[in-house]
Design a protein around this motif. Structure first.
Motif, PDB file in Angstrom:
ATOM      1  N   LEU A 143       0.828  -1.201   0.000  1.00 41.36           N
ATOM      2  CA  LEU A 143       0.000   0.000   0.000  1.00 41.36           C
ATOM      3  C   LEU A 143       0.865   1.255   0.000  1.00 41.36           C
ATOM      4  O   LEU A 143       0.571   2.230  -0.712  1.00 41.36           O
ATOM      5  N   LEU A 144       1.930   1.260   0.780  1.00 42.10           N
ATOM      6  CA  LEU A 144       2.796   2.436   0.838  1.00 42.10           C
ATOM      7  C   LEU A 144       3.566   2.630  -0.460  1.00 42.10           C
ATOM      8  O   LEU A 144       3.808   3.769  -0.876  1.00 42.10           O
ATOM      9  N   ARG A 145       3.935   1.552  -1.116  1.00 39.07           N
ATOM     10  CA  ARG A 145       4.572   1.682  -2.424  1.00 39.07           C
ATOM     11  C   ARG A 145       3.599   2.311  -3.418  1.00 39.07           C
ATOM     12  O   ARG A 145       3.970   3.193  -4.192  1.00 39.07           O
ATOM     13  N   ARG A 146       2.346   1.869  -3.375  1.00 36.89           N
ATOM     14  CA  ARG A 146       1.333   2.444  -4.252  1.00 36.89           C
ATOM     15  C   ARG A 146       1.099   3.914  -3.925  1.00 36.89           C
ATOM     16  O   ARG A 146       0.949   4.756  -4.820  1.00 36.89           O
ATOM     17  N   THR A 147       1.079   4.248  -2.647  1.00 35.41           N
ATOM     18  CA  THR A 147       0.895   5.636  -2.236  1.00 35.41           C
ATOM     19  C   THR A 147       2.023   6.516  -2.754  1.00 35.41           C
ATOM     20  O   THR A 147       1.791   7.631  -3.229  1.00 35.41           O
ATOM     21  N   ALA A 148       3.254   6.014  -2.666  1.00 39.35           N
ATOM     22  CA  ALA A 148       4.385   6.778  -3.200  1.00 39.35           C
ATOM     23  C   ALA A 148       4.233   7.016  -4.694  1.00 39.35           C
ATOM     24  O   ALA A 148       4.580   8.084  -5.207  1.00 39.35           O
ATOM     25  N   ASP A 149       3.679   6.030  -5.419  1.00 43.24           N
ATOM     26  CA  ASP A 149       3.430   6.211  -6.845  1.00 43.24           C
ATOM     27  C   ASP A 149       2.450   7.347  -7.115  1.00 43.24           C
ATOM     28  O   ASP A 149       2.549   8.044  -8.123  1.00 43.24           O
ATOM     29  N   LEU A 150       1.485   7.506  -6.232  1.00 42.43           N
ATOM     30  CA  LEU A 150       0.440   8.510  -6.440  1.00 42.43           C
ATOM     31  C   LEU A 150       0.913   9.925  -6.131  1.00 42.43           C
ATOM     32  O   LEU A 150       0.424  10.897  -6.712  1.00 42.43           O
ATOM     33  N   LEU A 151       1.846  10.057  -5.206  1.00 38.63           N
ATOM     34  CA  LEU A 151       2.299  11.377  -4.770  1.00 38.63           C
ATOM     35  C   LEU A 151       3.245  12.029  -5.768  1.00 38.63           C
ATOM     36  O   LEU A 151       4.045  11.364  -6.422  1.00 38.63           O
ATOM     37  N   ALA A 152       3.173  13.344  -5.843  1.00 37.13           N
ATOM     38  CA  ALA A 152       4.188  14.110  -6.551  1.00 37.13           C
ATOM     39  C   ALA A 152       5.503  14.056  -5.771  1.00 37.13           C
ATOM     40  O   ALA A 152       5.506  13.851  -4.558  1.00 37.13           O
ATOM     41  N   PRO A 153       6.635  14.223  -6.433  1.00 39.12           N
ATOM     42  CA  PRO A 153       7.888  14.350  -5.690  1.00 39.12           C
ATOM     43  C   PRO A 153       7.770  15.469  -4.656  1.00 39.12           C
ATOM     44  O   PRO A 153       7.316  16.572  -4.970  1.00 39.12           O
ATOM     45  N   GLY A 154       8.135  15.176  -3.424  1.00 39.23           N
ATOM     46  CA  GLY A 154       7.989  16.135  -2.342  1.00 39.23           C
ATOM     47  C   GLY A 154       6.593  16.175  -1.745  1.00 39.23           C
ATOM     48  O   GLY A 154       6.339  16.946  -0.824  1.00 39.23           O
ATOM     49  N   GLY A 155       5.672  15.343  -2.264  1.00 35.37           N
ATOM     50  CA  GLY A 155       4.306  15.322  -1.759  1.00 35.37           C
ATOM     51  C   GLY A 155       4.211  14.693  -0.374  1.00 35.37           C
ATOM     52  O   GLY A 155       5.164  14.082   0.128  1.00 35.37           O
ATOM     53  N   LEU A 156       3.036  14.828   0.227  1.00 32.40           N
ATOM     54  CA  LEU A 156       2.851  14.491   1.633  1.00 32.40           C
ATOM     55  C   LEU A 156       1.826  13.366   1.786  1.00 32.40           C
ATOM     56  O   LEU A 156       0.726  13.445   1.229  1.00 32.40           O
ATOM     57  N   LEU A 157       2.192  12.337   2.530  1.00 30.93           N
ATOM     58  CA  LEU A 157       1.246  11.324   2.989  1.00 30.93           C
ATOM     59  C   LEU A 157       0.889  11.640   4.436  1.00 30.93           C
ATOM     60  O   LEU A 157       1.782  11.790   5.285  1.00 30.93           O
ATOM     61  N   ILE A 158      -0.406  11.754   4.734  1.00 28.85           N
ATOM     62  CA  ILE A 158      -0.869  11.918   6.108  1.00 28.85           C
ATOM     63  C   ILE A 158      -1.636  10.659   6.477  1.00 28.85           C
ATOM     64  O   ILE A 158      -2.651  10.326   5.848  1.00 28.85           O
ATOM     65  N   ALA A 159      -1.128   9.947   7.474  1.00 24.38           N
ATOM     66  CA  ALA A 159      -1.705   8.670   7.869  1.00 24.38           C
ATOM     67  C   ALA A 159      -2.073   8.705   9.348  1.00 24.38           C
ATOM     68  O   ALA A 159      -1.377   9.317  10.162  1.00 24.38           O
ATOM     69  N   GLU A 160      -3.171   8.026   9.658  1.00 28.32           N
ATOM     70  CA  GLU A 160      -3.556   7.809  11.055  1.00 28.32           C
ATOM     71  C   GLU A 160      -3.095   6.419  11.452  1.00 28.32           C
ATOM     72  O   GLU A 160      -3.362   5.442  10.742  1.00 28.32           O
ATOM     73  N   THR A 161      -2.401   6.324  12.573  1.00 26.15           N
ATOM     74  CA  THR A 161      -1.870   5.050  13.026  1.00 26.15           C
ATOM     75  C   THR A 161      -2.556   4.612  14.303  1.00 26.15           C
ATOM     76  O   THR A 161      -3.228   5.400  14.977  1.00 26.15           O
TER      77      THR A 161
END
Length: 264
Positions: A143-161
Protein backbone atom coordinates in the motif's frame (compact mmCIF):
# COMPACT_ATOMS: atom_id res chain seq x y z
CA UNK A 1 -11.17 -2.31 1.17
CA UNK A 2 -9.04 -2.70 -1.93
CA UNK A 3 -7.48 -5.49 -3.97
CA UNK A 4 -3.71 -5.95 -3.75
CA UNK A 5 -2.92 -5.15 -7.40
CA UNK A 6 -4.53 -3.33 -10.33
CA UNK A 7 -7.19 -5.35 -12.14
CA UNK A 8 -7.14 -8.09 -9.49
CA UNK A 9 -10.11 -8.58 -7.20
CA UNK A 10 -9.29 -9.78 -3.71
CA UNK A 11 -11.42 -10.78 -0.71
CA UNK A 12 -12.73 -7.72 1.06
CA UNK A 13 -13.46 -5.47 -1.91
CA UNK A 14 -17.05 -6.65 -2.17
CA UNK A 15 -17.48 -6.68 1.62
CA UNK A 16 -17.18 -2.90 1.81
CA UNK A 17 -19.73 -2.39 -0.95
CA UNK A 18 -22.55 -4.43 0.54
CA UNK A 19 -24.28 -5.06 3.85
CA UNK A 20 -23.54 -4.45 6.66
CA UNK A 21 -21.13 -1.60 5.77
CA UNK A 22 -23.42 -0.04 3.17
CA UNK A 23 -26.35 -0.19 5.59
CA UNK A 24 -24.31 1.48 8.34
CA UNK A 25 -23.33 4.35 6.02
CA UNK A 26 -26.87 4.80 4.77
CA UNK A 27 -28.18 4.88 8.35
CA UNK A 28 -25.32 7.02 9.67
CA UNK A 29 -24.54 4.74 12.61
CA UNK A 30 -23.40 1.29 13.71
CA UNK A 31 -22.87 -1.01 15.38
CA UNK A 32 -20.19 -2.21 13.00
CA UNK A 33 -17.03 -4.18 13.73
CA UNK A 34 -14.11 -5.93 12.13
CA UNK A 35 -14.14 -9.45 13.58
CA UNK A 36 -10.97 -11.52 13.57
CA UNK A 37 -11.17 -15.27 13.14
CA UNK A 38 -10.53 -15.70 16.88
CA UNK A 39 -13.65 -13.63 17.68
CA UNK A 40 -11.86 -10.42 18.71
CA UNK A 41 -13.81 -7.31 17.65
CA UNK A 42 -12.50 -3.94 16.45
CA UNK A 43 -15.28 -1.32 16.68
CA UNK A 44 -15.67 0.92 13.62
CA UNK A 45 -16.64 4.51 14.43
CA UNK A 46 -19.39 4.93 11.85
CA UNK A 47 -21.07 7.80 13.73
CA UNK A 48 -17.86 9.85 13.63
CA UNK A 49 -17.28 9.03 9.97
CA UNK A 50 -20.79 10.22 9.11
CA UNK A 51 -20.52 13.45 11.13
CA UNK A 52 -18.64 16.60 10.14
CA UNK A 53 -14.87 16.85 10.39
CA UNK A 54 -13.86 17.14 14.05
CA UNK A 55 -10.88 18.81 15.71
CA UNK A 56 -8.61 15.80 15.19
CA UNK A 57 -9.55 15.66 11.50
CA UNK A 58 -8.85 19.36 11.11
CA UNK A 59 -5.42 18.93 12.69
CA UNK A 60 -4.61 16.73 9.69
CA UNK A 61 -6.42 18.76 7.06
CA UNK A 62 -4.57 21.95 8.03
CA UNK A 63 -1.35 20.21 6.96
CA UNK A 64 -2.61 19.28 3.48
CA UNK A 65 -0.76 20.72 0.50
CA UNK A 66 -1.95 21.00 -3.10
CA UNK A 67 -4.59 18.65 -4.54
CA UNK A 68 -5.62 15.97 -2.04
CA UNK A 69 -6.54 12.32 -2.61
CA UNK A 70 -8.49 10.67 0.24
CA UNK A 71 -8.04 6.90 -0.02
CA UNK A 72 -11.02 5.04 1.44
CA UNK A 73 -12.98 8.27 1.82
CA UNK A 74 -16.03 6.58 3.37
CA UNK A 75 -19.01 8.93 3.65
CA UNK A 76 -16.91 11.91 2.62
CA UNK A 77 -16.53 14.19 5.63
CA UNK A 78 -12.87 14.94 4.88
CA UNK A 79 -13.41 15.55 1.17
CA UNK A 80 -16.26 17.93 2.00
CA UNK A 81 -14.20 19.73 4.65
CA UNK A 82 -11.27 20.11 2.25
CA UNK A 83 -13.52 21.53 -0.44
CA UNK A 84 -14.87 24.04 2.07
CA UNK A 85 -11.27 25.09 2.79
CA UNK A 86 -10.60 25.67 -0.92
CA UNK A 87 -8.63 22.49 -1.64
CA UNK A 88 -9.04 20.41 -4.76
CA UNK A 89 -9.92 17.05 -3.22
CA UNK A 90 -10.99 13.67 -4.55
CA UNK A 91 -12.23 10.73 -2.52
CA UNK A 92 -12.02 7.14 -3.69
CA UNK A 93 -13.85 4.22 -2.14
CA UNK A 94 -14.93 0.75 -3.26
CA UNK A 95 -18.33 1.25 -1.62
CA UNK A 96 -21.08 2.73 -3.79
CA UNK A 97 -22.89 3.88 -0.62
CA UNK A 98 -19.77 5.77 0.49
CA UNK A 99 -19.29 7.46 -2.89
CA UNK A 100 -22.96 8.43 -3.09
CA UNK A 101 -22.86 9.99 0.36
CA UNK A 102 -19.71 11.93 -0.51
CA UNK A 103 -21.37 13.30 -3.63
CA UNK A 104 -24.43 14.37 -1.63
CA UNK A 105 -22.11 16.38 0.64
CA UNK A 106 -20.83 18.24 -2.42
CA UNK A 107 -17.51 16.42 -2.64
CA UNK A 108 -15.85 14.74 -5.62
CA UNK A 109 -15.56 10.97 -5.48
CA UNK A 110 -14.94 7.90 -7.60
CA UNK A 111 -15.88 4.29 -6.92
CA UNK A 112 -12.38 3.00 -7.34
CA UNK A 113 -9.80 0.88 -5.50
CA UNK A 114 -6.49 2.52 -4.69
CA UNK A 115 -4.85 -0.27 -6.70
CA UNK A 116 -6.74 0.56 -9.89
CA UNK A 117 -5.63 3.30 -12.32
CA UNK A 118 -6.44 6.69 -10.81
CA UNK A 119 -6.50 10.30 -12.00
CA UNK A 120 -3.38 12.36 -11.43
CA UNK A 121 -0.97 9.53 -10.64
CA UNK A 122 2.34 11.01 -9.55
CA UNK A 123 0.83 14.52 -9.17
CA UNK A 124 -1.08 14.50 -5.87
CA UNK A 125 0.20 17.03 -3.34
CA UNK A 126 -1.27 15.10 -0.40
CA UNK A 127 -2.65 11.60 0.07
CA UNK A 128 -4.75 10.73 3.14
CA UNK A 129 -4.87 7.32 4.85
CA UNK A 130 -6.99 7.95 7.95
CA UNK A 131 -9.66 6.09 9.94
CA UNK A 132 -7.60 2.89 9.90
CA UNK A 133 -7.14 2.87 6.13
CA UNK A 134 -3.47 1.99 6.48
CA UNK A 135 -4.98 -1.48 6.82
CA UNK A 136 -6.33 -1.60 3.26
CA UNK A 137 -5.28 -4.79 1.50
CA UNK A 138 -3.53 -6.23 4.55
CA UNK A 139 -0.07 -5.53 3.08
CA UNK A 140 1.29 -2.19 4.36
CA UNK A 141 4.46 -2.30 2.27
CA UNK A 142 2.47 -2.74 -0.94
CA UNK A 143 0.00 0.00 0.00
CA UNK A 144 2.80 2.44 0.84
CA UNK A 145 4.57 1.68 -2.42
CA UNK A 146 1.33 2.44 -4.25
CA UNK A 147 0.89 5.64 -2.24
CA UNK A 148 4.38 6.78 -3.20
CA UNK A 149 3.43 6.21 -6.85
CA UNK A 150 0.44 8.51 -6.44
CA UNK A 151 2.30 11.38 -4.77
CA UNK A 152 4.19 14.11 -6.55
CA UNK A 153 7.89 14.35 -5.69
CA UNK A 154 7.99 16.14 -2.34
CA UNK A 155 4.31 15.32 -1.76
CA UNK A 156 2.85 14.49 1.63
CA UNK A 157 1.25 11.32 2.99
CA UNK A 158 -0.87 11.92 6.11
CA UNK A 159 -1.71 8.67 7.87
CA UNK A 160 -3.56 7.81 11.06
CA UNK A 161 -1.87 5.05 13.03
CA UNK A 162 -2.90 2.84 15.91
CA UNK A 163 -2.06 4.40 19.29
CA UNK A 164 -0.33 1.16 20.33
CA UNK A 165 3.06 -0.03 19.11
CA UNK A 166 1.55 -2.69 16.86
CA UNK A 167 2.26 -4.41 13.56
CA UNK A 168 -0.61 -6.79 12.92
CA UNK A 169 -1.83 -8.44 9.75
CA UNK A 170 -4.97 -10.52 10.08
CA UNK A 171 -7.99 -11.82 8.24
CA UNK A 172 -11.27 -10.25 9.29
CA UNK A 173 -14.90 -9.93 8.29
CA UNK A 174 -17.46 -7.18 8.75
CA UNK A 175 -19.87 -7.80 11.63
CA UNK A 176 -22.89 -5.71 12.62
CA UNK A 177 -23.24 -7.41 16.01
CA UNK A 178 -26.38 -9.22 14.95
CA UNK A 179 -24.81 -12.25 13.30
CA UNK A 180 -24.48 -15.64 14.94
CA UNK A 181 -21.29 -16.82 16.58
CA UNK A 182 -20.70 -19.51 13.94
CA UNK A 183 -17.49 -19.33 11.99
CA UNK A 184 -17.40 -17.10 8.90
CA UNK A 185 -17.49 -18.45 5.39
CA UNK A 186 -14.05 -18.16 3.73
CA UNK A 187 -15.49 -15.74 1.15
CA UNK A 188 -16.44 -13.30 3.94
CA UNK A 189 -12.87 -12.95 5.17
CA UNK A 190 -10.44 -10.36 3.84
CA UNK A 191 -6.91 -9.24 4.79
CA UNK A 192 -6.45 -6.23 7.04
CA UNK A 193 -3.58 -4.60 8.91
CA UNK A 194 -3.08 -2.36 11.95
CA UNK A 195 0.12 -0.36 12.39
CA UNK A 196 1.55 1.86 15.07
CA UNK A 197 3.72 4.80 14.06
CA UNK A 198 7.06 2.99 14.37
CA UNK A 199 5.88 0.14 12.15
CA UNK A 200 4.52 2.59 9.57
CA UNK A 201 7.84 4.43 9.40
CA UNK A 202 9.68 1.14 9.03
CA UNK A 203 7.56 0.10 6.05
CA UNK A 204 7.56 3.56 4.47
CA UNK A 205 11.28 4.26 4.34
CA UNK A 206 12.16 1.88 1.50
CA UNK A 207 9.58 3.62 -0.69
CA UNK A 208 11.06 7.08 -0.28
CA UNK A 209 8.54 8.22 2.36
CA UNK A 210 10.18 9.85 5.38
CA UNK A 211 8.71 11.29 8.57
CA UNK A 212 7.86 14.98 8.46
CA UNK A 213 5.69 15.31 11.59
CA UNK A 214 3.96 13.27 14.29
CA UNK A 215 1.13 14.36 16.57
CA UNK A 216 -1.79 13.26 18.72
CA UNK A 217 -5.25 14.87 18.67
CA UNK A 218 -8.26 13.82 20.77
CA UNK A 219 -6.82 10.39 21.40
CA UNK A 220 -5.94 9.75 17.76
CA UNK A 221 -2.39 9.38 16.43
CA UNK A 222 -1.15 10.82 13.14
CA UNK A 223 2.06 10.94 11.15
CA UNK A 224 2.93 12.85 8.01
CA UNK A 225 5.57 11.55 5.62
CA UNK A 226 7.14 13.37 2.70
CA UNK A 227 8.03 11.65 -0.52
CA UNK A 228 11.64 12.08 -1.54
CA UNK A 229 12.29 14.37 -4.49
CA UNK A 230 14.71 11.89 -6.01
CA UNK A 231 12.54 8.77 -5.93
CA UNK A 232 11.21 7.64 -9.30
CA UNK A 233 8.24 5.35 -8.69
CA UNK A 234 6.86 2.68 -11.00
CA UNK A 235 3.98 4.79 -12.31
CA UNK A 236 6.15 7.81 -13.15
CA UNK A 237 6.61 7.28 -16.88
CA UNK A 238 6.53 10.34 -19.16
CA UNK A 239 3.16 9.17 -20.54
CA UNK A 240 1.70 8.96 -17.04
CA UNK A 241 2.98 12.36 -16.07
CA UNK A 242 1.57 13.96 -19.20
CA UNK A 243 -1.78 12.17 -19.32
CA UNK A 244 -2.69 12.11 -15.63
CA UNK A 245 -1.93 15.66 -14.52
CA UNK A 246 -4.41 17.15 -12.07
CA UNK A 247 -5.35 20.45 -13.70
CA UNK A 248 -7.62 22.79 -11.78
CA UNK A 249 -9.76 23.72 -14.78
CA UNK A 250 -10.47 20.03 -15.40
CA UNK A 251 -11.25 19.07 -11.79
CA UNK A 252 -15.06 18.79 -11.40
CA UNK A 253 -16.94 19.78 -8.27
CA UNK A 254 -18.77 16.44 -8.26
CA UNK A 255 -17.63 13.26 -9.93
CA UNK A 256 -19.86 10.28 -10.55
CA UNK A 257 -18.57 6.89 -9.49
CA UNK A 258 -17.70 5.97 -13.08
CA UNK A 259 -16.48 9.31 -14.46
CA UNK A 260 -12.73 10.01 -14.56
CA UNK A 261 -10.96 13.22 -13.75
CA UNK A 262 -8.36 14.60 -16.14
CA UNK A 263 -6.39 11.87 -17.79
CA UNK A 264 -7.75 8.88 -15.87
Amino acid sequence: MSPPHPDVTSPGTDSWGTDPYANALRNGHGPLFLRRTDGWLLPLDVERWCAGADAADLSALRRCEGPVLDIGCGPGRLVAALAARGHRALGIDVSEAAVNRTLRLGGSALRRSVFEPLPGEGRWGTVLLVDGNIGIGGDPAHLLRRTADLLAPGGLLIAETAPQDIDERVRVRLDDGRTTATGPAPADLFPWARLGTSALLRYAGPHGLHSADQWDADGRTFVSLRRSLSVRTTSQTPDTRNSAAVISSQFPRNTSRDSPLAGS
